[in-house]
Design a protein around this motif. Structure first.
Motif, PDB file in Angstrom:
ATOM      1  N   LEU A   1     -21.748   0.492   2.695  1.00 11.73           N
ATOM      2  CA  LEU A   1     -20.681   0.063   3.594  1.00 11.73           C
ATOM      3  C   LEU A   1     -20.486  -1.454   3.528  1.00 11.73           C
ATOM      4  O   LEU A   1     -19.365  -1.946   3.354  1.00 11.73           O
ATOM      5  CB  LEU A   1     -21.056   0.485   5.015  1.00 11.73           C
TER       6      LEU A   1
ATOM      7  N   PHE B   1     -19.024  -2.442  -0.034  1.00 12.32           N
ATOM      8  CA  PHE B   1     -17.608  -2.119  -0.252  1.00 12.32           C
ATOM      9  C   PHE B   1     -16.693  -2.953   0.642  1.00 12.32           C
ATOM     10  O   PHE B   1     -15.696  -3.503   0.183  1.00 12.32           O
ATOM     11  CB  PHE B   1     -17.356  -0.630   0.000  1.00 12.32           C
ATOM     12  N   ILE B   2     -17.035  -3.024   1.924  1.00 11.64           N
ATOM     13  CA  ILE B   2     -16.154  -3.752   2.838  1.00 11.64           C
ATOM     14  C   ILE B   2     -16.169  -5.244   2.498  1.00 11.64           C
ATOM     15  O   ILE B   2     -15.130  -5.909   2.502  1.00 11.64           O
ATOM     16  CB  ILE B   2     -16.566  -3.516   4.316  1.00 11.64           C
TER      17      ILE B   2
ATOM     18  N   GLN C   1     -14.045  -5.723  -0.744  1.00 15.67           N
ATOM     19  CA  GLN C   1     -12.624  -5.596  -0.466  1.00 15.67           C
ATOM     20  C   GLN C   1     -12.134  -6.731   0.425  1.00 15.67           C
ATOM     21  O   GLN C   1     -11.038  -7.260   0.248  1.00 15.67           O
ATOM     22  CB  GLN C   1     -12.331  -4.253   0.215  1.00 15.67           C
TER      23      GLN C   1
ATOM     24  N   ILE D   1      -5.002  -3.158  11.959  1.00 16.57           N
ATOM     25  CA  ILE D   1      -5.405  -2.321  10.822  1.00 16.57           C
ATOM     26  C   ILE D   1      -4.792  -0.930  10.973  1.00 16.57           C
ATOM     27  O   ILE D   1      -4.173  -0.388  10.062  1.00 16.57           O
ATOM     28  CB  ILE D   1      -6.941  -2.206  10.740  1.00 16.57           C
TER      29      ILE D   1
ATOM     30  N   MET E   1      -2.167  -0.256   7.940  1.00 13.49           N
ATOM     31  CA  MET E   1      -2.868   0.233   6.759  1.00 13.49           C
ATOM     32  C   MET E   1      -2.002   1.220   5.981  1.00 13.49           C
ATOM     33  O   MET E   1      -1.942   1.192   4.755  1.00 13.49           O
ATOM     34  CB  MET E   1      -4.180   0.909   7.203  1.00 13.49           C
TER      35      MET E   1
ATOM     36  N   PHE F   1      -2.225  -0.457  -1.852  1.00 13.23           N
ATOM     37  CA  PHE F   1      -3.548  -0.896  -2.261  1.00 13.23           C
ATOM     38  C   PHE F   1      -3.444  -2.021  -3.282  1.00 13.23           C
ATOM     39  O   PHE F   1      -2.690  -1.925  -4.242  1.00 13.23           O
ATOM     40  CB  PHE F   1      -4.336   0.273  -2.855  1.00 13.23           C
TER      41      PHE F   1
ATOM     42  N   TRP G   1      -8.180  -5.707   4.904  1.00 12.33           N
ATOM     43  CA  TRP G   1      -9.599  -5.529   4.559  1.00 12.33           C
ATOM     44  C   TRP G   1     -10.415  -6.705   5.073  1.00 12.33           C
ATOM     45  O   TRP G   1     -11.549  -6.536   5.532  1.00 12.33           O
ATOM     46  CB  TRP G   1      -9.783  -5.382   3.049  1.00 12.33           C
TER      47      TRP G   1
ATOM     48  N   SER H   1     -11.220  -6.061   8.527  1.00 13.12           N
ATOM     49  CA  SER H   1     -12.308  -5.099   8.735  1.00 13.12           C
ATOM     50  C   SER H   1     -13.649  -5.766   8.452  1.00 13.12           C
ATOM     51  O   SER H   1     -14.654  -5.443   9.087  1.00 13.12           O
ATOM     52  CB  SER H   1     -12.110  -3.840   7.893  1.00 13.12           C
TER      53      SER H   1
ATOM     54  N   MET I   1     -12.128   3.088   6.945  1.00 10.00           N
ATOM     55  CA  MET I   1     -11.705   2.303   5.779  1.00 10.00           C
ATOM     56  C   MET I   1     -12.712   2.424   4.646  1.00 10.00           C
ATOM     57  O   MET I   1     -12.352   2.474   3.474  1.00 10.00           O
ATOM     58  CB  MET I   1     -11.529   0.833   6.174  1.00 10.00           C
ATOM     59  N   PHE I   2     -13.983   2.475   5.011  1.00 10.88           N
ATOM     60  CA  PHE I   2     -15.027   2.678   4.012  1.00 10.88           C
ATOM     61  C   PHE I   2     -14.835   4.026   3.320  1.00 10.88           C
ATOM     62  O   PHE I   2     -14.920   4.138   2.092  1.00 10.88           O
ATOM     63  CB  PHE I   2     -16.396   2.593   4.690  1.00 10.88           C
TER      64      PHE I   2
ATOM     65  N   LEU J   1     -12.047   5.535   3.019  1.00 13.11           N
ATOM     66  CA  LEU J   1     -10.836   5.398   2.197  1.00 13.11           C
ATOM     67  C   LEU J   1     -11.181   4.811   0.833  1.00 13.11           C
ATOM     68  O   LEU J   1     -10.787   5.354  -0.213  1.00 13.11           O
ATOM     69  CB  LEU J   1      -9.838   4.488   2.924  1.00 13.11           C
ATOM     70  N   ILE J   2     -11.944   3.737   0.828  1.00 12.94           N
ATOM     71  CA  ILE J   2     -12.228   3.086  -0.445  1.00 12.94           C
ATOM     72  C   ILE J   2     -13.182   3.934  -1.288  1.00 12.94           C
ATOM     73  O   ILE J   2     -13.009   4.061  -2.492  1.00 12.94           O
ATOM     74  CB  ILE J   2     -12.786   1.651  -0.224  1.00 12.94           C
ATOM     75  N   LEU J   3     -14.175   4.565  -0.615  1.00 18.09           N
ATOM     76  CA  LEU J   3     -15.184   5.301  -1.378  1.00 18.09           C
ATOM     77  C   LEU J   3     -14.671   6.660  -1.850  1.00 18.09           C
ATOM     78  O   LEU J   3     -14.690   6.964  -3.041  1.00 18.09           O
ATOM     79  CB  LEU J   3     -16.447   5.472  -0.529  1.00 18.09           C
TER      80      LEU J   3
ATOM     81  N   ASP K   1     -10.266   6.442  -2.910  1.00 22.79           N
ATOM     82  CA  ASP K   1      -9.932   5.636  -4.078  1.00 22.79           C
ATOM     83  C   ASP K   1     -10.959   5.731  -5.208  1.00 22.79           C
ATOM     84  O   ASP K   1     -10.643   6.186  -6.301  1.00 22.79           O
ATOM     85  CB  ASP K   1      -9.753   4.168  -3.672  1.00 22.79           C
ATOM     86  N   GLU K   2     -12.204   5.342  -4.923  1.00 25.92           N
ATOM     87  CA  GLU K   2     -13.206   5.290  -5.994  1.00 25.92           C
ATOM     88  C   GLU K   2     -13.479   6.658  -6.591  1.00 25.92           C
ATOM     89  O   GLU K   2     -13.587   6.816  -7.795  1.00 25.92           O
ATOM     90  CB  GLU K   2     -14.514   4.683  -5.467  1.00 25.92           C
TER      91      GLU K   2
ATOM     92  N   LEU L   1      -8.092   8.976  10.118  1.00 27.71           N
ATOM     93  CA  LEU L   1      -6.734   8.542   9.775  1.00 27.71           C
ATOM     94  C   LEU L   1      -6.594   8.280   8.278  1.00 27.71           C
ATOM     95  O   LEU L   1      -5.614   8.656   7.649  1.00 27.71           O
ATOM     96  CB  LEU L   1      -6.386   7.252  10.526  1.00 27.71           C
ATOM     97  N   PHE L   2      -7.596   7.584   7.712  1.00 25.28           N
ATOM     98  CA  PHE L   2      -7.479   7.161   6.313  1.00 25.28           C
ATOM     99  C   PHE L   2      -8.298   8.023   5.363  1.00 25.28           C
ATOM    100  O   PHE L   2      -8.460   7.690   4.205  1.00 25.28           O
ATOM    101  CB  PHE L   2      -7.936   5.707   6.153  1.00 25.28           C
TER     102      PHE L   2
END
Lengths: 327, 318, 287
Positions: A44, A47-48, A51, A282, A286, A291, A300, A303, B140-141, B143-145, B148-149, B232-233
């Motif tokens: 976590l 990644f956060i 980004q 957000i 969002m 992206f 991001w 966040s 959001m995490f 969403l990205i993991l 997307d990834e 949501l995401f």
């Protein structure tokens, strides 16, 4: 007497442990399950953070820009400027007012439950609090939207004035335009964090040794004097922990707040006016961004700011608690 | 007072307030007022909860009916919320399938094995950190993991995994508490009989912790049910379509049984409706859905209490 | 046997169990030493709880450990089956030998040890399961699943523990917790017997029971003595005098560490103790 068949010689105690014992599979499995949480946190953060830093690394926005007050993320409408100050300030202001409203109420309730309430009253109030915890945040938001917001705009159209006897007028804010406002957000949040602050404070009061109470009462103090002079000071670190936990929840709450604060991306001016917070911005934007574009990268970054706030509060709670043991 | 009393008289007398005296009136008054205020806080919470329940009961009157619960949403009239409710239940099941076993196993480690060392405190820190991370950030995490990834797109599975991460600390902590509540005597008795540590956990500690574990699972479930920001995401926010339960191919995104399809839950739907804000029946549908959610929360809570109590009695009584 | 001065722990050696030992008076039968401790000291962190105890327990006899509270009797008892392992910070020096094998050896399997050295606790602690499952618990954990064998074993164990007649009608229906205190303790004994131990440790097994139940437990111990080696910790001196063959008296040193004052045949300890401390304790002038 039953005949006893105890053999005289047995296997040596030193029997070499079998493969199973040496591997101790159960231990490994439960360890992995517990340690998986470390993995989640590391992922976590990674990644956060990655980004969240793209706004500076890839888009070349100077880091100082996020501390400016102008939020102009849309390339279509001119020069972009990613000032996050309105949202950071919005988050802080909404949270602080929520705590100002919620803390006295929650601590009072915790004192009521731990010191005053007879068994029957506890048996009603405690389950009620558990139900509060369970009410989903969208439901709180909906209640705010349909009841609180119209109420505020109807009642305080001319302005919000607080005056006290002796002191006179202590507070004045311009009237609500729509009801969607900083105050609406803070009120909704103050109810949402009430169970958290109450239950952690309650534990802190319960942890104060009974002898301190009886000691004070035996000296002829009233119950309230014992609470004020003995109990509250003794439980202060615990109450502080409760407030920090409440603050964390309030700062991180997204949907309920978004539904009642009006989402105006400007620096908050008055408690009766709309504003925006990190979480609500957000939530709102969002889905409308693409992206990889700077606009989304700025979300991001928001966040990441939220993540930093929450990790800081965890550390803060730890520091407070280690002090408590030292006392 | 006797005539021969000494000059320094510590007994009651004219100079000392009687037990019914009014000399400490100020502090007594403060005590009365404080007590009243503290009672007031308790009353306030009850009144507020009562008002909320009454409000939703009234709002749901005439809206919530079997057809509202069991039919599809409609553009032209009130319609129903069945696909959303189904998605909520489906996501809950999917989430619990992962978070319950992992949480209980993690709880076993924390309660039975964890030593006082750096690894244990790292796990505790992680537990606290995840609990305090805002749910929108967890979303959001996800969403990205996942989206997307891992190129999963918006799926029930991605949403459930994000929810699992979000709930794992709570489940682990509740499991740890339930296991720690098992008396040490029971462990000693089993170990003294030559049972291994794992046998002791498996056959003595876990069965005794069942009431606490069940309560923990239900409380976690209640939280999962109401959560929207994480989803949501990750699981998507879309317009629900009719569910064809005959389609049992779980790899087919059109099947309601498939984890590889977007799944808007009831909580997310409430958020979506209020933000889009169109349709003549919007308020009734949201009120009805919110009432349903609150009713479910009540059921979850009462269910956890009831089941916990019944199981405890079953385990300990004759 | 008096050993108060702490001195270096000698190298661990096995005791010669093959050498027959003749019991002092009565019987001339040859008996062997079941357990021997050599210079056992037990520490809780920095604090010494038990200092330098060496004694021997003969097979098929009852050893009673008596002495004031805090003299380390229970702590000492718990090193026989290494229950002290479960206490964080506890460490044991010296050797405890079960038939010549040092149980303190890190390579020893504590699980195997505890199957051979069973234990009955101060407070009866049946599992919240049926009576049958309580007794079958140990054997099941060793992989015995055959229903007939289990039933047989449960029955013999309950008979040996003198509980069978009272519970045979609702073995599977009644929870172990539904029994009276004395019955619960006999159930715990049956539970230990079912694991087929050689040694049974009893940590004040009757202190939570009424006098009638206490007498039943004592009778039971006298019977079990024919097949098992029993070590019992007790606060009740009459009990030690009634049931034990050998008595060991523990007390506390200045630094509150427990130590062994003397050990000998129960009859002699209670009538002609060698040590002044023992005499004072037994005659009620101390502790």
């Amino acid at each position: 007497m039953v005949h006893l068949a105890t053999p005289d010689r047995r296997a040596s105690l030193r029997a070499r442990p079998g493969f199973r014992e040496r591997i101790d599979l159960p231990r490994r499995v439960v360890f992995v399950a517990a340690a998986s949480m470390i993995g989640v946190v590391v992922l976590l953060l990674a990644f956060i953070a990655w980004q969240g830093l793209q706004l500076f690394l890839k888009d070349g926005i100077p880091i100082t820009q996020i501390f400016s007050a102008e939020w102009q993320p849309d390339r279509m409408s001119g020069t972009v400027n990613f000032g996050l100050l309105p949202f950071i300030a919005g988050t802080i202001f909404v949270t602080v007012v929520a705590l100002v409203i919620s803390t006295p109420l929650s601590v009072g309730l915790a004192l009521f439950l731990s010191e005053v309430a007879p068994q029957w009253a506890k048996a009603i109030v405690q389950p009620a609090l558990e139900i509060f915890v369970g009410i989903p945040s969208v439901v709180w938001g909906w209640l705010g939207l349909t009841i609180l917001v119209p109420f505020l705009s109807d009642t305080f159209q001319q302005g919000l004035v607080v005056s006290l006897p002796v002191l006179g007028e202590v507070f004045r804010a311009p009237g609500f335009r729509t009801g969607f406002s900083w105050l609406a957000g803070s009120l909704v949040l103050s109810i949402m964090i009430l169970p958290t602050v109450t239950s952690v404070s309650y534990d802190a009061f319960r942890a104060v040794p009974q002898e301190l109470r009886t000691g004070s009462l035996a000296l002829g103090t009233t119950r309230w004097q014992a609470i004020r002079h003995i109990l509250v000071p003794a439980a202060l670190p615990g109450v502080l922990t409760a407030v920090v936990l409440g603050m964390t929840r309030a700062a991180g709450e997204a949907l309920a707040v978004q539904m009642v604060i009006g989402s105006s991306p400007v620096f908050p001016r008055a408690i009766t006016q709309p504003l925006s917070t990190l979480t609500s911005q957000i939530t709102l934007e969002m889905g409308n961004t693409v992206f990889g574009e700077p606009w989304q990268d700025a979300l991001w970054t928001m966040s990441l700011v939220l993540l930093v706030i929450s990790i800081t509060s965890v550390v803060l709670v730890r520091v407070i608690n280690s002090r408590r043991i030292a006392l | 007072m006797s005539a021969g009393a000494p000059s320094i008289d510590r007994q009651a007398g004219p100079g000392r307030p009687s037990l019914h005296g009014k000399s400490s009136r100020g502090s007594m008054l403060a005590d009365r007022v404080a007590t009243a205020v503290l009672w007031g806080t308790g009353a306030f919470v009850l009144l507020l909860l009562g008002a909320i329940i009454v409000h939703f009961a009234m709002a749901a009157w005439g809206v919530v009916s079997p057809s509202f619960v069991l039919s599809d949403p409609s553009d032209s009239d009130l319609g129903g919320i069945f696909p959303l409710l189904w998605n909520s239940i489906y996501m809950l099941a999917l989430t619990l399938m992962v978070s319950v076993p992992v949480g209980i196993l993690g709880g076993i480690y924390m309660s039975e094995y964890a030593g006082d060392n750096a690894v244990t405190s790292a796990i505790r820190f992680a537990e606290e950190a995840i609990s305090s991370v805002p749910s929108i950030v967890v979303g959001m995490f996800g969403l990205i993991l996942f989206v997307d990834e891992l190129h999963m797109g918006f799926t029930a599975l991605g949403g459930a995994l994000a929810l699992t991460m979000f709930n794992l600390p709570l489940m682990t902590r509740l499991a740890e508490q339930a296991l720690r509540a098992v008396p040490q005597d029971e462990r000693s008795a089993s170990l003294a009989l030559g049972a291994t540590k794992w046998q002791t956990i498996r056959h003595v500690v876990l069965p005794l912790a069942i009431p606490g574990l069940v309560t923990g699972v239900i409380l976690t479930a209640g939280r999962v049910f109401g959560e929207a920001a994480v989803l949501l995401f990750t699981a998507g926010i879309g317009t629900p379509t009719h569910l064809n339960f005959g389609n049992l191919d779980i790899t087919n995104p059109a099947s309601p049984w498939s984890p590889f399809r977007p799944a808007t839950t009831l909580s997310v739907y409430i958020y979506k409706l209020q933000s889009e804000g169109l349709g003549a029946y919007r308020n009734q549908i949201v009120d009805g859905s919110a009432a349903l959610l609150i009713a479910l929360v009540l059921i979850f809570n009462l269910g956890a209490r009831f089941l916990g109590r019944v199981l405890t009695r079953r385990l300990t009584a004759a | 046997m008096l050993a108060t001065a702490p001195h270096p722990v000698p190298s661990v050696r096995a005791i010669d169990v093959t050498a027959p030992v003749v019991r002092d008076e009565a019987s001339a039968a040859t008996i062997s030493i079941k357990i021997a401790t050599e210079h056992v000291s037990i520490m809780y962190g920095e604090k010494v709880a038990v200092r330098d105890v060496s004694l021997q327990v003969q097979a098929r006899s009852i050893l009673a450990l008596i002495g004031p509270s805090g003299s380390g009797k229970s702590t000492f008892l718990r090193c026989f089956n290494r229950m002290n392992d479960l206490i964080p910070g506890a460490s044991v020096q010296g050797a405890v030998c079960l038939e010549g094998e040092n149980v303190m050896d890190p390579e020893v399997s504590v699980v195997e040890l505890r199957r051979r050295v069973g234990m009955v606790f101060q407070r009866p602690n049946p599992f919240p399961m049926s009576i049958f499952e309580n007794v079958a618990y140990g054997p099941r954990r060793r992989g015995m699943n055959d229903r007939r064998k289990l039933e047989e074993l449960v029955e013999t164990s309950l008979k040996r523990a003198a509980l069978w007649d009272e519970v045979k009608d609702d073995l599977r229906r009644k929870s172990g917790l539904a029994l009276s205190g004395g019955q619960q303790q006999r159930l715990c004994i049956a539970r230990v017997l079912a694991t087929d131990p050689e040694v049974i440790l009893m940590d004040e097994p009757a202190s939570a029971l009424d006098p009638v139940s206490t007498l039943r437990i004592e009778e039971l111990m006298r019977e079990l003595r024919q097949a098992y080696t029993i070590v019992i910790v007790t606060h009740n001196m009459q009990q030690a005098a009634r049931v034990s063959d050998v008595t060991a008296f523990f007390t506390m040193a200045e630094d509150r560490a427990g130590y062994l004052v003397e050990v000998g045949p129960t009859g002699r300890i209670f009538t002609r103790p060698t040590e002044r401390l023992t005499e004072d304790y037994i005659s009620g002038r101390f502790g």
